[in-house]
Design a protein around this motif. Structure first.
Motif, PDB file in Angstrom:
ATOM      1  N   TYR A 283      29.519  25.532  45.859  1.00 29.93           N
ATOM      2  CA  TYR A 283      28.816  24.942  47.007  1.00 29.93           C
ATOM      3  C   TYR A 283      27.360  24.626  46.652  1.00 29.93           C
ATOM      4  O   TYR A 283      26.850  23.547  46.952  1.00 29.93           O
ATOM      5  CB  TYR A 283      28.904  25.906  48.187  1.00 29.93           C
ATOM      6  CG  TYR A 283      28.232  25.403  49.430  1.00 29.93           C
ATOM      7  CD1 TYR A 283      28.700  24.264  50.102  1.00 29.93           C
ATOM      8  CD2 TYR A 283      27.120  26.051  49.956  1.00 29.93           C
ATOM      9  CE1 TYR A 283      28.073  23.794  51.242  1.00 29.93           C
ATOM     10  CE2 TYR A 283      26.482  25.587  51.098  1.00 29.93           C
ATOM     11  CZ  TYR A 283      26.967  24.449  51.736  1.00 29.93           C
ATOM     12  OH  TYR A 283      26.336  23.989  52.855  1.00 29.93           O
ATOM     13  N   LYS A 284      26.719  25.596  45.993  1.00 28.00           N
ATOM     14  CA  LYS A 284      25.308  25.411  45.633  1.00 28.00           C
ATOM     15  C   LYS A 284      25.118  24.222  44.681  1.00 28.00           C
ATOM     16  O   LYS A 284      24.126  23.516  44.725  1.00 28.00           O
ATOM     17  CB  LYS A 284      24.780  26.659  44.929  1.00 28.00           C
ATOM     18  CG  LYS A 284      24.308  27.747  45.853  1.00 28.00           C
ATOM     19  CD  LYS A 284      23.734  28.880  45.019  1.00 28.00           C
ATOM     20  CE  LYS A 284      23.766  30.187  45.777  1.00 28.00           C
ATOM     21  NZ  LYS A 284      23.512  31.336  44.914  1.00 28.00           N
ATOM     22  N   ASN A 285      26.080  24.064  43.771  1.00 22.86           N
ATOM     23  CA  ASN A 285      25.949  23.024  42.734  1.00 22.86           C
ATOM     24  C   ASN A 285      26.723  21.754  43.061  1.00 22.86           C
ATOM     25  O   ASN A 285      26.978  20.938  42.170  1.00 22.86           O
ATOM     26  CB  ASN A 285      26.408  23.577  41.387  1.00 22.86           C
ATOM     27  CG  ASN A 285      25.460  24.638  40.877  1.00 22.86           C
ATOM     28  OD1 ASN A 285      24.359  24.349  40.437  1.00 22.86           O
ATOM     29  ND2 ASN A 285      25.860  25.892  40.985  1.00 22.86           N
TER      30      ASN A 285
ATOM     31  N   PHE B 215      18.935  18.388  39.700  1.00 24.75           N
ATOM     32  CA  PHE B 215      19.841  18.191  38.559  1.00 24.75           C
ATOM     33  C   PHE B 215      19.388  17.005  37.707  1.00 24.75           C
ATOM     34  O   PHE B 215      19.451  17.045  36.485  1.00 24.75           O
ATOM     35  CB  PHE B 215      21.273  17.960  39.048  1.00 24.75           C
ATOM     36  CG  PHE B 215      21.828  19.141  39.795  1.00 24.75           C
ATOM     37  CD1 PHE B 215      22.185  20.306  39.121  1.00 24.75           C
ATOM     38  CD2 PHE B 215      21.965  19.107  41.165  1.00 24.75           C
ATOM     39  CE1 PHE B 215      22.669  21.405  39.806  1.00 24.75           C
ATOM     40  CE2 PHE B 215      22.455  20.210  41.865  1.00 24.75           C
ATOM     41  CZ  PHE B 215      22.804  21.365  41.179  1.00 24.75           C
TER      42      PHE B 215
ATOM     43  N   ARG C 230      26.053  19.021  44.366  1.00 24.49           N
ATOM     44  CA  ARG C 230      25.444  17.709  44.078  1.00 24.49           C
ATOM     45  C   ARG C 230      25.317  17.427  42.586  1.00 24.49           C
ATOM     46  O   ARG C 230      24.763  16.419  42.194  1.00 24.49           O
ATOM     47  CB  ARG C 230      24.085  17.613  44.765  1.00 24.49           C
ATOM     48  CG  ARG C 230      24.246  17.572  46.271  1.00 24.49           C
ATOM     49  CD  ARG C 230      22.984  17.222  46.992  1.00 24.49           C
ATOM     50  NE  ARG C 230      23.251  17.160  48.424  1.00 24.49           N
ATOM     51  CZ  ARG C 230      22.590  17.830  49.339  1.00 24.49           C
ATOM     52  NH1 ARG C 230      21.596  18.620  48.979  1.00 24.49           N
ATOM     53  NH2 ARG C 230      22.889  17.720  50.613  1.00 24.49           N
ATOM     54  N   GLU C 231      25.818  18.386  41.806  1.00 23.42           N
ATOM     55  CA  GLU C 231      25.783  18.173  40.355  1.00 23.42           C
ATOM     56  C   GLU C 231      27.034  17.435  39.886  1.00 23.42           C
ATOM     57  O   GLU C 231      27.107  16.962  38.752  1.00 23.42           O
ATOM     58  CB  GLU C 231      25.702  19.536  39.636  1.00 23.42           C
ATOM     59  CG  GLU C 231      25.397  19.438  38.160  1.00 23.42           C
ATOM     60  CD  GLU C 231      25.805  20.690  37.389  1.00 23.42           C
ATOM     61  OE1 GLU C 231      26.578  21.503  37.930  1.00 23.42           O
ATOM     62  OE2 GLU C 231      25.362  20.838  36.253  1.00 23.42           O
ATOM     63  N   VAL C 232      28.005  17.315  40.782  1.00 22.25           N
ATOM     64  CA  VAL C 232      29.303  16.748  40.393  1.00 22.25           C
ATOM     65  C   VAL C 232      29.136  15.397  39.717  1.00 22.25           C
ATOM     66  O   VAL C 232      28.442  14.511  40.220  1.00 22.25           O
ATOM     67  CB  VAL C 232      30.230  16.592  41.620  1.00 22.25           C
ATOM     68  CG1 VAL C 232      31.543  15.955  41.214  1.00 22.25           C
ATOM     69  CG2 VAL C 232      30.478  17.939  42.253  1.00 22.25           C
ATOM     70  N   ASP C 233      29.776  15.304  38.566  1.00 24.65           N
ATOM     71  CA  ASP C 233      29.719  14.063  37.796  1.00 24.65           C
ATOM     72  C   ASP C 233      30.930  13.217  38.183  1.00 24.65           C
ATOM     73  O   ASP C 233      32.069  13.632  37.958  1.00 24.65           O
ATOM     74  CB  ASP C 233      29.753  14.423  36.300  1.00 24.65           C
ATOM     75  CG  ASP C 233      29.602  13.209  35.420  1.00 24.65           C
ATOM     76  OD1 ASP C 233      29.692  12.084  35.941  1.00 24.65           O
ATOM     77  OD2 ASP C 233      29.406  13.396  34.212  1.00 24.65           O
TER      78      ASP C 233
ATOM     79  N   SER D 273      22.359  26.544  50.788  1.00 25.74           N
ATOM     80  CA  SER D 273      22.605  25.095  50.889  1.00 25.74           C
ATOM     81  C   SER D 273      22.691  24.518  49.481  1.00 25.74           C
ATOM     82  O   SER D 273      22.143  25.096  48.533  1.00 25.74           O
ATOM     83  CB  SER D 273      21.478  24.415  51.670  1.00 25.74           C
ATOM     84  OG  SER D 273      20.264  24.698  51.034  1.00 25.74           O
ATOM     85  N   PRO D 274      23.391  23.409  49.341  1.00 25.15           N
ATOM     86  CA  PRO D 274      23.511  22.827  47.991  1.00 25.15           C
ATOM     87  C   PRO D 274      22.137  22.447  47.439  1.00 25.15           C
ATOM     88  O   PRO D 274      21.266  21.995  48.191  1.00 25.15           O
ATOM     89  CB  PRO D 274      24.364  21.574  48.211  1.00 25.15           C
ATOM     90  CG  PRO D 274      25.044  21.787  49.502  1.00 25.15           C
ATOM     91  CD  PRO D 274      24.141  22.628  50.338  1.00 25.15           C
ATOM     92  N   LYS D 275      21.971  22.673  46.153  1.00 26.86           N
ATOM     93  CA  LYS D 275      20.696  22.301  45.521  1.00 26.86           C
ATOM     94  C   LYS D 275      20.539  20.785  45.600  1.00 26.86           C
ATOM     95  O   LYS D 275      21.534  20.051  45.489  1.00 26.86           O
ATOM     96  CB  LYS D 275      20.713  22.705  44.038  1.00 26.86           C
ATOM     97  CG  LYS D 275      20.604  24.188  43.814  1.00 26.86           C
ATOM     98  CD  LYS D 275      20.541  24.431  42.317  1.00 26.86           C
ATOM     99  CE  LYS D 275      20.856  25.863  41.974  1.00 26.86           C
ATOM    100  NZ  LYS D 275      21.120  26.049  40.541  1.00 26.86           N
TER     101      LYS D 275
END
Lengths: 267, 137
Positions: B10-12, A26, B14-17, A19-21
Motif C-alpha cells: 500500500y505504501k509503495n 520514487f 505509486r512505485e508500480v511500474d 498513506s501511499p508515498k
C-alpha cells in the motif's frame, strides 16, 4: 480468515494514518540514481582523458637517452592511479545502474560494454578539448604525492647523469638560469647554446624539461641543449607538441660518454 | 507477516511500474521482505507445501525415479530443496511452484533473464546432486 486479514490491514491503515508515498519521491530517487551513474561515467571519462594526456605528454622523443625501450617506458609511465580510478568509477556506475528500476534487465556484459564505450568516447572528447591536461595540471599543483602516483613523468625524466633534468625555473640571469629540481636542489643551468622553446621570460616559475649535459658530477651545473616547458599550456595543445630537433639529438648523442641508465640501475 | 507485506504494498503503490505485471511487482516486494525478515531474525523460512503436481513436474524435469512412494519423494525433494543455496531455491520455487516464466522471474528477482536461465540450470543441477545422494536420480 481472509476477511479478518483484510479488516486488520484496513484498520491499521486508518489507525496509523498510512498513506501511499507520493510518486515524486520514487521519481526523485530514480533520477538521483541515474544522475549519479551519469556523473560516475563522466568521472570515468575525465580519468581516461587525463590518462591519455599523461601518456601522450610522455617523453617518447628521448627514450633512447633515458635508457628505455617503448615497452619499458610504457610500463614505468602508465598512469596507474588513473586506471584504478577509472575501474572504480566504472564499477560504481555499474552498481548504480543496476539499482535503477530497469537496470537489472541488462546483462553484465552489455552494461559494462555500454559504460566502457561511453567513458572512452567521453574521455577522447574531453582530452581533445584539453580537459585531461587541465585536470593533470590542477592535480600536480594541489594534490600532494600526485607526481609519485598520478603522473610520474617528472620522476622518470629526472636523470641529470644521462642528460635530462626537470625542475622549476627560479631565476634567469646573465650567468645562467637557476632551476630547483624535485629534491629541492638548486642547479645553475647554462643556456648560452640552448634551444629554448617559447618565450624564455614566460618560463620563470614554470616546471621545465632540460636536455643537456652535467658539467661536473660534484657540482650542480648543467649545460642545456634544449629547454621546454614541462606542462602544456592550453595554447600549446598535445597536437602541437614537437619532438626534440635533430641538432639537439646529435648533441645529446655526442655528450661525454655516460653509463647506460639500465646498467646503472643493475649495478 | 502478510499484514506487513500488504501495508508495504500500500505504501509503495505509486512505485508500480506499468511495464511490469502487477503480480511480479508484488512478488518482488514479498520476496525482498521475507528474505530480509528471515535474515534479521536469523530464522529459516517455513517449508513450502509441495503439491503432487509440483512433485510430478520436478520429477519429470530431473528424471527422478517414479517408483518411489509419493510421500517419501515429497519429503526428499523438500529436504533437497532446503539443502541447496537460497539463490537456487528461489528460482526453483518460482519456476516449479509458482509456475512463473523467465521474464517474470527476472522481474521478481531483478536479474537479467539470461542470468535466470543460468540460475535455473545450475539450480536443477544442484538439486539433482542432492537427490543423487538419496539414490533418487
Amino acid at each position: 480468515m481472509k476477511h479478518s486479514l483484510q479488516n486488520t490491514v484496513l484498520e491499521r491503515i486508518k489507525q496509523e494514518d498510512i498513506s501511499p508515498k507520493p510518486k515524486w519521491e520514487f521519481l526523485v530517487k530514480e533520477y538521483l540514481v541515474w544522475a549519479s551513474a551519469g556523473f560516475l561515467v563522466v568521472l570515468g571519462g575525465v580519468s581516461i582523458a587525463t590518462a591519455i594526456s599523461i601518456v601522450v605528454m610522455g617523453d617518447w622523443d628521448i627514450l633512447e637517452f633515458l635508457g628505455h625501450t617503448p615497452l619499458s617506458y610504457t610500463l614505468v609511465s602508465l598512469p596507474y592511479a588513473w586506471i584504478v580510478s577509472l575501474l572504480g568509477f566504472m564499477f560504481l556506475a555499474d552498481y548504480n545502474i543496476r539499482h535503477t528500476k530497469t537496470g537489472y534487465k541488462f546483462s553484465l556484459l552489455k552494461l559494462m560494454a555500454g559504460i566502457v564505450f561511453s567513458s572512452v568516447f567521453l574521455g577522447i572528447l574531453l582530452c581533445s578539448i584539453g580537459v585531461g591536461l587541465a585536470v593533470d595540471r590542477v592535480m600536480t599543483q594541489h594534490v600532494p604525492l600526485y607526481t609519485q602516483v598520478g603522473n610520474r613523468r617528472a620522476i622518470n625524466l629526472m636523470h641529470p647523469e644521462f642528460g635530462a633534468l626537470v625542475g622549476k625555473v627560479i631565476d634567469q640571469h646573465e650567468d645562467g638560469w637557476t632551476v630547483k629540481d624535485l629534491r629541492r636542489t638548486e642547479w645553475i643551468v647554462i643556456v648560452d647554446e640552448a634551444d629554448i622553446l617559447g618565450d624564455p621570460s614566460s618560463l620563470v616559475g614554470m616546471p621545465v624539461r632540460i636536455l643537456g649535459e652535467r658539467e661536473d658530477t660534484q657540482q650542480f651545473v648543467f649545460e642545456a641543449f634544449e629547454i621546454r616547458a614541462l606542462e602544456h599550456t592550453r595554447q600549446q595543445s598535445l597536437k602541437e607538441r614537437h619532438p626534440v630537433n635533430e641538432r639537439v639529438r646529435q648533441r645529446m648523442k655526442h655528450r661525454t660518454p655516460q653509463r647506460n641508465p639500465v646498467q646503472n640501475i643493475a649495478q | 507477516m502478510l499484514q506487513e507485506i500488504f501495508l508495504l504494498v500500500y505504501k509503495n503503490l505509486r512505485e508500480v511500474d506499468p511495464s511490469l505485471s502487477f503480480s511480479s511487482w508484488i512478488y518482488r516486494i514479498t520476496h525482498n521482505y521475507v528474505r530480509s525478515h528471515f535474515r534479521m531474525t536469523q530464522a529459516r523460512p517455513q517449508t513450502v507445501d509441495l503439491a503432487p503436481a509440483i512433485i510430478e513436474s520436478i520429477s519429470s524435469d530431473l528424471d527422478i525415479a517414479t517408483s518411489v512412494d509419493q510421500s517419501i519423494l515429497k519429503e526428499k525433494i523438500r529436504a533437497a530443496l532446503y539443502a541447496i543455496d537460497e539463490k537456487y531455491r528461489s528460482v526453483l520455487i518460482l519456476k516449479f511452484l509458482e509456475q512463473k516464466d523467465y521474464e517474470e522471474i527476472s522481474d521478481i528477482l531483478k536479474k537479467p533473464s539470461g542470468t535466470i536461465g543460468t540460475l535455473i540450470h545450475r539450480a536443477k543441477k544442484k538439486l539433482k546432486e542432492e537427490l543423487q545422494q538419496e539414490n533418487l536420480v
